[in-house]
Write a protein that holds these residues in place. Structure first.
Motif, PDB file in Angstrom:
ATOM      1  N   LYS A   1      36.428  38.209  38.469  1.00  0.00           N
ATOM      2  CA  LYS A   1      37.281  37.030  38.342  1.00  0.00           C
ATOM      3  C   LYS A   1      37.951  36.710  39.675  1.00  0.00           C
ATOM      4  O   LYS A   1      37.985  35.546  40.098  1.00  0.00           O
ATOM      5  CB  LYS A   1      38.336  37.249  37.256  1.00  0.00           C
TER       6      LYS A   1
ATOM      7  N   GLN B   1      35.313  35.354  41.957  1.00  0.00           N
ATOM      8  CA  GLN B   1      34.910  34.020  41.518  1.00  0.00           C
ATOM      9  C   GLN B   1      35.970  32.990  41.907  1.00  0.00           C
ATOM     10  O   GLN B   1      35.632  31.899  42.364  1.00  0.00           O
ATOM     11  CB  GLN B   1      34.678  34.021  40.013  1.00  0.00           C
ATOM     12  N   GLU B   2      37.241  33.338  41.762  1.00  0.00           N
ATOM     13  CA  GLU B   2      38.316  32.426  42.149  1.00  0.00           C
ATOM     14  C   GLU B   2      38.299  32.132  43.644  1.00  0.00           C
ATOM     15  O   GLU B   2      38.718  31.063  44.073  1.00  0.00           O
ATOM     16  CB  GLU B   2      39.676  33.014  41.752  1.00  0.00           C
ATOM     17  N   GLU B   3      37.788  33.055  44.427  1.00  0.00           N
ATOM     18  CA  GLU B   3      37.659  32.880  45.875  1.00  0.00           C
ATOM     19  C   GLU B   3      36.320  32.242  46.260  1.00  0.00           C
ATOM     20  O   GLU B   3      36.010  32.123  47.440  1.00  0.00           O
ATOM     21  CB  GLU B   3      37.794  34.234  46.576  1.00  0.00           C
TER      22      GLU B   3
END
Length: 126
Positions: A62, A65-67
């Motif tokens: 997560k 993925q956020e980065e």
């Protein structure tokens, strides 16, 4: 080293390209695993490669993925859910830049060690 000499080296060892989000041990393992598999890895394969629990792997994915370092694709194969993890193009580029920065850390450490060893040898010879 005198104050003037120290001032001219200010920030020399800051290593700005060592991204904190990548530097964490588990995420480093995830990105290394995905770098070697351009087609991606199934969640379970990745979990086994990096030795994390499902929950820990999910949490690290997560963050990545956020980065925009990884992408997660969910699908059904034979009526069973299947999650595939892939390194994004941006993720690949950022990770390779990170690895180059690590190589610089190694070179700097080797250079510093050689200088220290030479000065110690000179000191012992006197």
């Amino acid at each position: 080293m005198n104050a003037e000499s120290l001032h001219s080296h200010k920030g020399r060892y800051a290593y700005e390209r060592l991204e904190r989000v990548i530097h964490e041990k588990a995420r480093l393992g995830i990105l290394t695993s995905l770098l070697t598999q351009p087609e991606g890895l199934l969640f379970s394969e990745l979990r086994d490669l990096v030795g994390l629990t499902d929950g820990n792997l999910s949490r690290h994915l997560k963050v990545l993925q956020e980065e925009s370092l990884v992408s997660i694709q969910k699908a059904f194969v034979n009526n069973r859910p299947q999650t595939t993890c892939l390194l994004t193009e941006d993720g690949r580029e950022r990770f390779l830049n990170y690895l180059q920065a690590l190589e610089q850390v190694i070179k700097d450490a080797e250079t510093a060690t050689k200088k220290t060893t030479k000065s110690e040898s000179a000191w012992l010879a006197t």
